[in-house]
Write a protein that holds these residues in place. Structure first.
Motif, PDB file in Angstrom:
ATOM      1  N   GLY A 140      91.004   2.886  25.392  1.00 24.49           N
ATOM      2  CA  GLY A 140      90.951   4.246  25.342  1.00 24.49           C
ATOM      3  C   GLY A 140      90.325   4.934  24.080  1.00 24.49           C
ATOM      4  N   ILE A 141      90.488   4.088  22.966  1.00 21.55           N
ATOM      5  CA  ILE A 141      89.768   4.687  21.816  1.00 21.55           C
ATOM      6  C   ILE A 141      88.157   4.862  21.854  1.00 21.55           C
ATOM      7  CG2 ILE A 141      89.073   3.968  19.322  1.00 21.55           C
ATOM      8  CD1 ILE A 141      91.832   2.773  19.088  1.00 21.55           C
ATOM      9  N   LYS A 142      87.683   3.888  22.719  1.00 17.09           N
ATOM     10  CA  LYS A 142      86.344   3.869  22.844  1.00 17.09           C
ATOM     11  C   LYS A 142      85.846   4.870  23.746  1.00 17.09           C
ATOM     12  CE  LYS A 142      85.684  -1.248  22.054  1.00 17.09           C
ATOM     13  NZ  LYS A 142      85.322  -2.699  22.932  1.00 17.09           N
ATOM     14  N   ASP A 143      86.805   5.010  24.548  1.00 19.05           N
ATOM     15  CA  ASP A 143      86.370   6.287  25.836  1.00 19.05           C
ATOM     16  C   ASP A 143      86.821   7.559  25.414  1.00 19.05           C
ATOM     17  OD1 ASP A 143      88.875   6.545  26.707  1.00 19.05           O
ATOM     18  OD2 ASP A 143      88.908   4.933  28.152  1.00 19.05           O
ATOM     19  N   GLY A 144      87.381   7.720  24.150  1.00 16.69           N
ATOM     20  CA  GLY A 144      87.870   9.052  23.752  1.00 16.69           C
ATOM     21  C   GLY A 144      89.320   9.523  24.156  1.00 16.69           C
ATOM     22  N   SER A 145      89.834   8.698  25.025  1.00 16.84           N
ATOM     23  CA  SER A 145      91.109   9.078  25.611  1.00 16.84           C
ATOM     24  C   SER A 145      92.455   9.058  24.842  1.00 16.84           C
ATOM     25  CB  SER A 145      91.267   8.606  26.945  1.00 16.84           C
ATOM     26  OG  SER A 145      91.471   7.107  26.849  1.00 16.84           O
ATOM     27  N   ILE A 146      92.145   8.223  23.811  1.00 15.66           N
ATOM     28  CA  ILE A 146      93.283   7.783  23.036  1.00 15.66           C
ATOM     29  C   ILE A 146      92.870   7.905  21.559  1.00 15.66           C
ATOM     30  CG2 ILE A 146      94.632   5.842  22.170  1.00 15.66           C
ATOM     31  CD1 ILE A 146      95.122   5.076  24.983  1.00 15.66           C
ATOM     32  N   GLN A 147      93.548   8.574  20.712  1.00 17.43           N
ATOM     33  CA  GLN A 147      93.332   8.508  19.280  1.00 17.43           C
ATOM     34  C   GLN A 147      94.343   7.982  18.535  1.00 17.43           C
ATOM     35  OE1 GLN A 147      93.297  11.723  21.092  1.00 17.43           O
ATOM     36  NE2 GLN A 147      91.409  11.052  21.659  1.00 17.43           N
ATOM     37  N   SER A 148      94.014   6.627  18.239  1.00 11.27           N
ATOM     38  CA  SER A 148      94.756   5.772  17.274  1.00 11.27           C
ATOM     39  C   SER A 148      94.095   4.992  16.354  1.00 11.27           C
ATOM     40  CB  SER A 148      95.757   4.764  18.269  1.00 11.27           C
ATOM     41  OG  SER A 148      96.544   3.902  17.494  1.00 11.27           O
ATOM     42  N   ASP A 149      94.586   4.961  15.257  1.00 11.23           N
ATOM     43  CA  ASP A 149      93.878   4.281  14.228  1.00 11.23           C
ATOM     44  C   ASP A 149      94.070   2.820  13.875  1.00 11.23           C
ATOM     45  OD1 ASP A 149      96.264   4.605  13.027  1.00 11.23           O
ATOM     46  OD2 ASP A 149      95.782   5.765  11.297  1.00 11.23           O
ATOM     47  N   ASP A 150      95.242   2.471  14.571  1.00  5.41           N
ATOM     48  CA  ASP A 150      95.473   0.945  14.467  1.00  5.41           C
ATOM     49  C   ASP A 150      96.122   0.564  15.951  1.00  5.41           C
ATOM     50  OD1 ASP A 150      96.342  -1.468  13.902  1.00  5.41           O
ATOM     51  OD2 ASP A 150      96.659  -1.161  11.588  1.00  5.41           O
ATOM     52  N   PRO A 151      95.370   0.234  16.938  1.00  7.39           N
ATOM     53  CA  PRO A 151      95.987  -0.364  18.220  1.00  7.39           C
ATOM     54  C   PRO A 151      96.678  -1.301  18.073  1.00  7.39           C
ATOM     55  CG  PRO A 151      93.658  -0.870  18.068  1.00  7.39           C
ATOM     56  CD  PRO A 151      94.041  -0.044  16.706  1.00  7.39           C
ATOM     57  N   ASP A 152      96.664  -2.309  17.227  1.00  7.50           N
ATOM     58  CA  ASP A 152      97.555  -3.560  17.391  1.00  7.50           C
ATOM     59  C   ASP A 152      98.956  -3.104  16.887  1.00  7.50           C
ATOM     60  OD1 ASP A 152      95.305  -5.254  17.919  1.00  7.50           O
ATOM     61  OD2 ASP A 152      94.886  -5.457  15.885  1.00  7.50           O
ATOM     62  N   LEU A 153      99.115  -2.257  15.624  1.00  2.00           N
ATOM     63  CA  LEU A 153     100.230  -2.043  15.309  1.00  2.00           C
ATOM     64  C   LEU A 153     101.053  -0.838  16.403  1.00  2.00           C
ATOM     65  CD1 LEU A 153     100.124  -1.657  11.432  1.00  2.00           C
ATOM     66  CD2 LEU A 153     101.009  -3.764  12.996  1.00  2.00           C
ATOM     67  N   ALA A 154      99.975  -0.243  16.737  1.00  2.00           N
ATOM     68  CA  ALA A 154     100.518   0.906  17.764  1.00  2.00           C
ATOM     69  C   ALA A 154     101.186   0.351  18.810  1.00  2.00           C
ATOM     70  CB  ALA A 154      99.452   1.960  18.283  1.00  2.00           C
ATOM     71  N   ALA A 155     100.555  -0.867  19.424  1.00  2.00           N
ATOM     72  CA  ALA A 155     101.178  -1.626  20.584  1.00  2.00           C
ATOM     73  C   ALA A 155     102.534  -2.293  20.342  1.00  2.00           C
ATOM     74  CB  ALA A 155     100.169  -2.595  21.077  1.00  2.00           C
ATOM     75  N   GLU A 156     102.531  -2.743  19.225  1.00  2.46           N
ATOM     76  CA  GLU A 156     103.716  -3.423  18.591  1.00  2.46           C
ATOM     77  C   GLU A 156     105.158  -2.408  18.382  1.00  2.46           C
ATOM     78  OE1 GLU A 156     103.055  -5.705  15.385  1.00  2.46           O
ATOM     79  OE2 GLU A 156     101.500  -7.137  16.177  1.00  2.46           O
ATOM     80  N   VAL A 157     104.488  -1.288  17.947  1.00  5.27           N
ATOM     81  CA  VAL A 157     105.656  -0.476  17.565  1.00  5.27           C
ATOM     82  C   VAL A 157     106.097   0.123  19.082  1.00  5.27           C
ATOM     83  CG1 VAL A 157     106.317   2.126  16.712  1.00  5.27           C
ATOM     84  CG2 VAL A 157     104.977   0.336  15.304  1.00  5.27           C
ATOM     85  N   PHE A 158     105.423   0.512  19.833  1.00  5.70           N
ATOM     86  CA  PHE A 158     105.699   0.946  21.504  1.00  5.70           C
ATOM     87  C   PHE A 158     106.304   0.067  21.967  1.00  5.70           C
ATOM     88  CE2 PHE A 158     104.707   1.149  25.704  1.00  5.70           C
ATOM     89  CZ  PHE A 158     105.258   2.311  25.994  1.00  5.70           C
ATOM     90  N   LEU A 159     105.833  -1.172  21.933  1.00  2.30           N
ATOM     91  CA  LEU A 159     106.693  -2.135  22.889  1.00  2.30           C
ATOM     92  C   LEU A 159     108.214  -2.604  22.214  1.00  2.30           C
ATOM     93  CD1 LEU A 159     104.091  -4.693  23.674  1.00  2.30           C
ATOM     94  CD2 LEU A 159     105.272  -3.159  25.334  1.00  2.30           C
ATOM     95  N   LEU A 160     108.342  -2.543  20.817  1.00  2.00           N
ATOM     96  CA  LEU A 160     109.781  -2.568  20.533  1.00  2.00           C
ATOM     97  C   LEU A 160     110.647  -1.554  20.401  1.00  2.00           C
ATOM     98  CD1 LEU A 160     108.503  -4.408  16.791  1.00  2.00           C
ATOM     99  CD2 LEU A 160     109.770  -5.478  18.649  1.00  2.00           C
ATOM    100  N   LEU A 161     110.167  -0.360  20.473  1.00  2.00           N
ATOM    101  CA  LEU A 161     110.876   0.652  20.697  1.00  2.00           C
ATOM    102  C   LEU A 161     111.368   0.845  22.010  1.00  2.00           C
ATOM    103  CD1 LEU A 161     109.593   3.448  18.144  1.00  2.00           C
ATOM    104  CD2 LEU A 161     111.404   1.954  17.884  1.00  2.00           C
TER     105      LEU A 161
END
Length: 217
Positions: A140-161
């Motif tokens: 999503g960062i590559k196609d411009g639909s998602i603006q996240s500066d750290d996809p790895d940590l964003a994924a972890e936080v989202f899943l844990l919560l």
């Protein structure tokens, strides 16, 4: 009582049968003898592979995690969407509405006092599920639909919560408190660049919580 000629087949049958019994009767209500009777297996045949019912449960949950991983991976590959953000939202819709994915909720809830079980679930969330989600966020960062500066940590936080903090299988909360947590999670995700939790999905998650509460009642 018979033993299966191949140990690996015996192991597979124990896990498969125990999984069905846990779902049908509940983990606490299923005894070792229930599993033996269903398998027509001797105690020696079972204890050769597992020392306790808890060990069987761990194997069942591990297999469920492996199946979930393959299911999630295949789903992401098959879903068509205009961009990665929309694909991610579709994935979340499917996960929230798929009854097969929620069949283990009651069994999992019965083991909240089991520290090994809880820690294993968190570790699996970070080590197995998060990288799959992170790859989609990176897309999503590559196609411009998602603006996240750290996809790895964003994924972890989202899943844990989402898997623990707002999981309806883990908390006995009134509907308004569930909605409050989901609303806060939505704001937090937006600040992380993940604008993926909309009102429709929130309604689905709340409905899932209510259905689980009815089953308990």
């Amino acid at each position: 009582m018979a033993r299966y000629p191949h140990p690996e087949k015996t192991l597979d049958n124990i896990i498969t049968t125990a999984s069905s019994l846990f779902l049908e009767k509940g983990y606490e209500q299923t005894s070792i003898q229930d599993i033996l009777d269903a398998l027509h297996l001797s105690k020696g045949g079972l204890y050769h592979h597992f020392a306790s019912k808890e060990e069987i449960l761990i194997a069942v949950i591990k297999r469920h995690g492996e199946l979930t991983y393959r299911y999630l991976h295949e789903m992401i590959q098959s879903i068509e969407a205009e961009n990665a953000k929309e694909k991610l939202k579709k994935v979340l819709y499917y996960l929230a509405t798929d009854t097969q994915m929620h069949r283990y909720d009651q069994t999992m809830k019965s083991q909240l006092g089991n520290a090994h079980f809880v820690v294993s679930g968190i570790q699996n969330c970070i080590r197995v599920d998060a990288p799959i989600l992170a790859n989609l966020i990176q897309e999503g960062i590559k196609d411009g639909s998602i603006q996240s500066d750290d996809p790895d940590l964003a994924a972890e936080v989202f899943l844990l919560l989402s898997n623990y903090w707002v999981n309806p299988a883990l908390y006995d909360l009134p509907k308004d408190q569930v909605k409050r947590r989901l609303s806060y999670l939505k704001k937090l995700l937006e600040k992380m660049g993940l604008d993926i939790l909309d009102d429709r999905l929130m309604d689905i998650l709340i409905s899932s919580y209510e259905n689980l509460a009815k089953k308990e009642g």
